[in-house]
Design a protein around this motif. Structure first.
Motif, PDB file in Angstrom:
ATOM      1  N   TRP A   1      23.232  49.861 -11.584  1.00 45.09           N
ATOM      2  CA  TRP A   1      22.912  48.460 -11.838  1.00 45.09           C
ATOM      3  C   TRP A   1      21.647  48.346 -12.677  1.00 45.09           C
ATOM      4  O   TRP A   1      20.719  49.144 -12.532  1.00 45.09           O
ATOM      5  CB  TRP A   1      22.685  47.709 -10.516  1.00 45.09           C
ATOM      6  CG  TRP A   1      23.954  47.294  -9.843  1.00 45.09           C
ATOM      7  CD1 TRP A   1      24.775  48.085  -9.079  1.00 45.09           C
ATOM      8  CD2 TRP A   1      24.569  46.006  -9.891  1.00 45.09           C
ATOM      9  NE1 TRP A   1      25.856  47.366  -8.645  1.00 45.09           N
ATOM     10  CE2 TRP A   1      25.760  46.078  -9.128  1.00 45.09           C
ATOM     11  CE3 TRP A   1      24.238  44.798 -10.503  1.00 45.09           C
ATOM     12  CZ2 TRP A   1      26.610  44.990  -8.961  1.00 45.09           C
ATOM     13  CZ3 TRP A   1      25.086  43.708 -10.333  1.00 45.09           C
ATOM     14  CH2 TRP A   1      26.256  43.817  -9.576  1.00 45.09           C
ATOM     15  N   VAL A   2      21.617  47.336 -13.554  1.00 42.63           N
ATOM     16  CA  VAL A   2      20.363  46.985 -14.216  1.00 42.63           C
ATOM     17  C   VAL A   2      19.425  46.434 -13.151  1.00 42.63           C
ATOM     18  O   VAL A   2      19.824  45.565 -12.366  1.00 42.63           O
ATOM     19  CB  VAL A   2      20.596  45.920 -15.307  1.00 42.63           C
ATOM     20  CG1 VAL A   2      19.267  45.383 -15.829  1.00 42.63           C
ATOM     21  CG2 VAL A   2      21.416  46.505 -16.446  1.00 42.63           C
ATOM     22  N   PRO A   3      18.195  46.925 -13.050  1.00 43.49           N
ATOM     23  CA  PRO A   3      17.293  46.428 -12.010  1.00 43.49           C
ATOM     24  C   PRO A   3      16.922  44.968 -12.225  1.00 43.49           C
ATOM     25  O   PRO A   3      16.608  44.559 -13.347  1.00 43.49           O
ATOM     26  CB  PRO A   3      16.067  47.344 -12.131  1.00 43.49           C
ATOM     27  CG  PRO A   3      16.140  47.906 -13.514  1.00 43.49           C
ATOM     28  CD  PRO A   3      17.589  47.986 -13.865  1.00 43.49           C
ATOM     29  N   HIS A   4      17.005  44.184 -11.146  1.00 43.70           N
ATOM     30  CA  HIS A   4      16.533  42.809 -11.234  1.00 43.70           C
ATOM     31  C   HIS A   4      15.018  42.819 -11.081  1.00 43.70           C
ATOM     32  O   HIS A   4      14.444  43.727 -10.477  1.00 43.70           O
ATOM     33  CB  HIS A   4      17.182  41.935 -10.163  1.00 43.70           C
ATOM     34  CG  HIS A   4      16.691  42.190  -8.770  1.00 43.70           C
ATOM     35  ND1 HIS A   4      16.847  43.405  -8.127  1.00 43.70           N
ATOM     36  CD2 HIS A   4      16.038  41.391  -7.902  1.00 43.70           C
ATOM     37  CE1 HIS A   4      16.310  43.335  -6.922  1.00 43.70           C
ATOM     38  NE2 HIS A   4      15.814  42.136  -6.751  1.00 43.70           N
ATOM     39  N   LEU A   5      14.360  41.826 -11.625  1.00 44.03           N
ATOM     40  CA  LEU A   5      12.898  41.769 -11.617  1.00 44.03           C
ATOM     41  C   LEU A   5      12.422  40.751 -10.591  1.00 44.03           C
ATOM     42  O   LEU A   5      12.921  39.632 -10.536  1.00 44.03           O
ATOM     43  CB  LEU A   5      12.372  41.396 -13.006  1.00 44.03           C
ATOM     44  CG  LEU A   5      12.721  42.378 -14.130  1.00 44.03           C
ATOM     45  CD1 LEU A   5      12.171  41.867 -15.459  1.00 44.03           C
ATOM     46  CD2 LEU A   5      12.202  43.770 -13.830  1.00 44.03           C
ATOM     47  N   GLU A   6      11.439  41.162  -9.801  1.00 42.83           N
ATOM     48  CA  GLU A   6      10.859  40.257  -8.809  1.00 42.83           C
ATOM     49  C   GLU A   6       9.927  39.268  -9.489  1.00 42.83           C
ATOM     50  O   GLU A   6       9.203  39.618 -10.432  1.00 42.83           O
ATOM     51  CB  GLU A   6      10.074  41.052  -7.762  1.00 42.83           C
ATOM     52  CG  GLU A   6      10.923  41.983  -6.927  1.00 42.83           C
ATOM     53  CD  GLU A   6      11.751  41.254  -5.898  1.00 42.83           C
ATOM     54  OE1 GLU A   6      11.523  40.045  -5.705  1.00 42.83           O
ATOM     55  OE2 GLU A   6      12.626  41.895  -5.290  1.00 42.83           O
TER      56      GLU A   6
ATOM     57  N   ARG B   1      24.420  41.708 -18.562  1.00 39.81           N
ATOM     58  CA  ARG B   1      24.281  40.396 -19.198  1.00 39.81           C
ATOM     59  C   ARG B   1      23.364  39.478 -18.404  1.00 39.81           C
ATOM     60  O   ARG B   1      22.619  38.667 -18.982  1.00 39.81           O
ATOM     61  CB  ARG B   1      25.658  39.739 -19.362  1.00 39.81           C
ATOM     62  CG  ARG B   1      25.614  38.465 -20.193  1.00 39.81           C
ATOM     63  CD  ARG B   1      26.992  37.842 -20.348  1.00 39.81           C
ATOM     64  NE  ARG B   1      26.957  36.717 -21.281  1.00 39.81           N
ATOM     65  CZ  ARG B   1      26.539  35.497 -20.959  1.00 39.81           C
ATOM     66  NH1 ARG B   1      26.130  35.246 -19.730  1.00 39.81           N
ATOM     67  NH2 ARG B   1      26.533  34.529 -21.861  1.00 39.81           N
ATOM     68  N   GLU B   2      23.378  39.610 -17.072  1.00 41.74           N
ATOM     69  CA  GLU B   2      22.575  38.722 -16.229  1.00 41.74           C
ATOM     70  C   GLU B   2      21.111  39.144 -16.162  1.00 41.74           C
ATOM     71  O   GLU B   2      20.213  38.284 -16.139  1.00 41.74           O
ATOM     72  CB  GLU B   2      23.163  38.676 -14.808  1.00 41.74           C
ATOM     73  CG  GLU B   2      24.537  38.045 -14.722  1.00 41.74           C
ATOM     74  CD  GLU B   2      25.674  39.005 -15.068  1.00 41.74           C
ATOM     75  OE1 GLU B   2      26.839  38.561 -15.042  1.00 41.74           O
ATOM     76  OE2 GLU B   2      25.400  40.192 -15.362  1.00 41.74           O
ATOM     77  N   PHE B   3      20.839  40.452 -16.120  1.00 39.72           N
ATOM     78  CA  PHE B   3      19.482  40.919 -15.854  1.00 39.72           C
ATOM     79  C   PHE B   3      18.742  41.455 -17.074  1.00 39.72           C
ATOM     80  O   PHE B   3      17.514  41.386 -17.139  1.00 39.72           O
ATOM     81  CB  PHE B   3      19.491  41.999 -14.766  1.00 39.72           C
ATOM     82  CG  PHE B   3      19.939  41.500 -13.427  1.00 39.72           C
ATOM     83  CD1 PHE B   3      19.409  40.344 -12.888  1.00 39.72           C
ATOM     84  CD2 PHE B   3      20.885  42.193 -12.693  1.00 39.72           C
ATOM     85  CE1 PHE B   3      19.815  39.880 -11.660  1.00 39.72           C
ATOM     86  CE2 PHE B   3      21.299  41.741 -11.455  1.00 39.72           C
ATOM     87  CZ  PHE B   3      20.773  40.579 -10.929  1.00 39.72           C
ATOM     88  N   ALA B   4      19.460  42.035 -18.041  1.00 42.95           N
ATOM     89  CA  ALA B   4      18.783  42.629 -19.199  1.00 42.95           C
ATOM     90  C   ALA B   4      17.936  41.626 -19.979  1.00 42.95           C
ATOM     91  O   ALA B   4      16.827  41.978 -20.424  1.00 42.95           O
ATOM     92  CB  ALA B   4      19.802  43.296 -20.122  1.00 42.95           C
ATOM     93  N   PRO B   5      18.375  40.366 -20.184  1.00 46.84           N
ATOM     94  CA  PRO B   5      17.516  39.428 -20.914  1.00 46.84           C
ATOM     95  C   PRO B   5      16.147  39.242 -20.274  1.00 46.84           C
ATOM     96  O   PRO B   5      15.152  39.037 -20.971  1.00 46.84           O
ATOM     97  CB  PRO B   5      18.318  38.115 -20.882  1.00 46.84           C
ATOM     98  CG  PRO B   5      19.735  38.546 -20.741  1.00 46.84           C
ATOM     99  CD  PRO B   5      19.688  39.760 -19.866  1.00 46.84           C
ATOM    100  N   HIS B   6      16.072  39.354 -18.958  1.00 46.12           N
ATOM    101  CA  HIS B   6      14.801  39.158 -18.274  1.00 46.12           C
ATOM    102  C   HIS B   6      13.845  40.333 -18.493  1.00 46.12           C
ATOM    103  O   HIS B   6      12.628  40.182 -18.398  1.00 46.12           O
ATOM    104  CB  HIS B   6      15.055  38.917 -16.792  1.00 46.12           C
ATOM    105  CG  HIS B   6      15.910  37.704 -16.543  1.00 46.12           C
ATOM    106  ND1 HIS B   6      15.401  36.433 -16.508  1.00 46.12           N
ATOM    107  CD2 HIS B   6      17.241  37.577 -16.378  1.00 46.12           C
ATOM    108  CE1 HIS B   6      16.378  35.574 -16.313  1.00 46.12           C
ATOM    109  NE2 HIS B   6      17.510  36.247 -16.233  1.00 46.12           N
ATOM    110  N   HIS B   7      14.405  41.504 -18.778  1.00 46.12           N
ATOM    111  CA  HIS B   7      13.555  42.641 -19.133  1.00 46.12           C
ATOM    112  C   HIS B   7      12.894  42.393 -20.484  1.00 46.12           C
ATOM    113  O   HIS B   7      11.692  42.636 -20.646  1.00 46.12           O
ATOM    114  CB  HIS B   7      14.374  43.929 -19.150  1.00 46.12           C
ATOM    115  CG  HIS B   7      14.692  44.448 -17.794  1.00 46.12           C
ATOM    116  ND1 HIS B   7      14.127  45.595 -17.282  1.00 46.12           N
ATOM    117  CD2 HIS B   7      15.496  43.967 -16.814  1.00 46.12           C
ATOM    118  CE1 HIS B   7      14.577  45.807 -16.061  1.00 46.12           C
ATOM    119  NE2 HIS B   7      15.417  44.831 -15.757  1.00 46.12           N
ATOM    120  N   CYS B   8      13.668  41.939 -21.456  1.00 52.22           N
ATOM    121  CA  CYS B   8      13.078  41.627 -22.763  1.00 52.22           C
ATOM    122  C   CYS B   8      12.036  40.524 -22.631  1.00 52.22           C
ATOM    123  O   CYS B   8      10.965  40.580 -23.252  1.00 52.22           O
ATOM    124  CB  CYS B   8      14.181  41.211 -23.732  1.00 52.22           C
ATOM    125  SG  CYS B   8      15.255  42.590 -24.230  1.00 52.22           S
TER     126      CYS B   8
END
Length: 348
Positions: free
Chosen positions: A205-210, A313-320
């Motif tokens: 899984w792409v890690p979600h960010l806290e 798609r759900e989590f990768a944008p938040h990494h950028c």
């Protein structure tokens, strides 16, 4: 790993700028929704479940150390000569946890460790009565005194950075890894080469960010752990324990996210946007173009990782978004009584 050499070496002592509240983030609720969607999709496709009919999977990780999962959330417990140390009595899984415990021992739970203050992780702690000693990091203890929706027992013992729970047979090391905001705690059982790392490296899984935790600190934690000798780790969510290769894959995703941000800035501002590892673009200009940067970063990251990890798609944008935020000056905290506004931008 060159980009994090200046962020410190301690588990609990090194602190980093928190992710600003204005940065949108899919937190744990969003992760659970996606995990449940993934499980339901597999059932509809006829993919065999990894869970036995009893509703949970119990797996020995090492001598006296057991992995437990209900398919969505997971944790571990340790059977000692005089009782059981249970980490994270998962919300809605208390009855199943008790059944799993009875499969391997009749000893009672004598110690409960909270690795986070999230109700999803500790919501069924009260099912184990008032006798167990509850241990948690100080930030978790403080937060539970203010808000405790599941009425989880308040910690009897708390610590700031590190705590060693020593028993006759082994030692459980507790390390604060959550930065200045969260009390997230790494649990290490060195003698058994096993650890529990909440939420940071869920296999495949792409890690979600806290919310409220700098992305560079999360990478630093993974870098430190990748240097440790271990055979398995419990990720807090998912249907299986993680292996060293899973941790390396997650760390590679973080590193590629940073590289995608660097290349995005050079595509938007030119090759002179960087001098070595120093960004030369003025913060005001960076902020003005942040939406363009985030989209370009996501596009570049998708070229290598799209389709390889669930939740991309759900989590990768938040990494950028987080890498751009990391290079902007911190915004002043809102005045008392005001509310920080959060505005999410859709990405392809």
């Amino acid at each position: 790993m060159f980009f994090l050499l200046l962020f410190g070496l301690g588990w609990g002592c090194a602190s980093a700028p928190a992710v600003k509240k204005s940065v949108p983030s899919l937190h744990e609720d969003g992760l659970h929704h996606l995990l449940e969607q993934s499980r339901n999709a597999k059932q509809e496709q006829g993919v065999p479940s990894t869970l036995p009919k009893k509703g949970y999977l119990l797996k020995p990780l090492a001598e006296d150390v057991y992995f437990f999962t209900n398919g969505i959330d997971c944790t571990l417990f340790v059977v000692l000569p005089d009782g059981v140390v249970l980490v994270d009595p998962l919300q809605g899984a208390g009855e199943l946890l008790q059944k799993a415990l009875h499969e391997v021992t009749e000893l009672p739970v004598t110690v409960i460790i909270y690795s986070t203050g999230s109700p999803r992780h500790i919501g069924d702690a009260s099912r184990f009565g008032s006798k167990p000693t509850v241990i948690a990091q100080q930030k978790i203890a403080d937060r539970l005194k203010e808000s405790n929706p599941t009425q989880a027992p308040l910690p009897h013992m708390s610590f700031s950075n590190d705590y060693m729970l020593k028993t006759e047979s082994l030692t459980l090391e507790l390390h604060h890894v959550g930065g200045e905001i969260t009390g997230d705690t790494l649990v290490v059982i060195s003698e058994r080469k096993v650890m529990l790392l909440p939420d940071r490296a869920i296999p495949n899984w792409v890690p979600h960010l806290e919310r409220g935790e700098g992305i560079e600190r999360r990478v630093l934690v993974l870098q430190r752990l990748s240097q440790m000798e271990f055979t398995a780790y419990v990720p807090g969510h998912g249907d299986r324990p993680g292996a060293p290769a899973d941790l390396q894959r997650t760390l590679k995703f973080y590193e590629d996210g940073y590289r995608a941000f660097r290349f995005a800035t050079m595509r938007v501002f030119g090759e002179t946007a960087w001098e070595g590892t120093r960004l030369t673009v003025p913060p005001a200009t960076l902020k003005e173009k942040r939406a363009v940067l985030e989209r370009e970063c996501y596009r570049l990251l998708k070229m290598n990782w799209g389709g390889r990890l669930s939740g991309f798609r759900e989590f990768a944008p938040h990494h950028c978004r987080a890498w751009v935020t990391r290079h902007l000056p911190a915004e002043p905290k809102p005045e008392a009584g005001s509310q920080a506004k959060t505005q999410a931008e859709s990405l392809p």
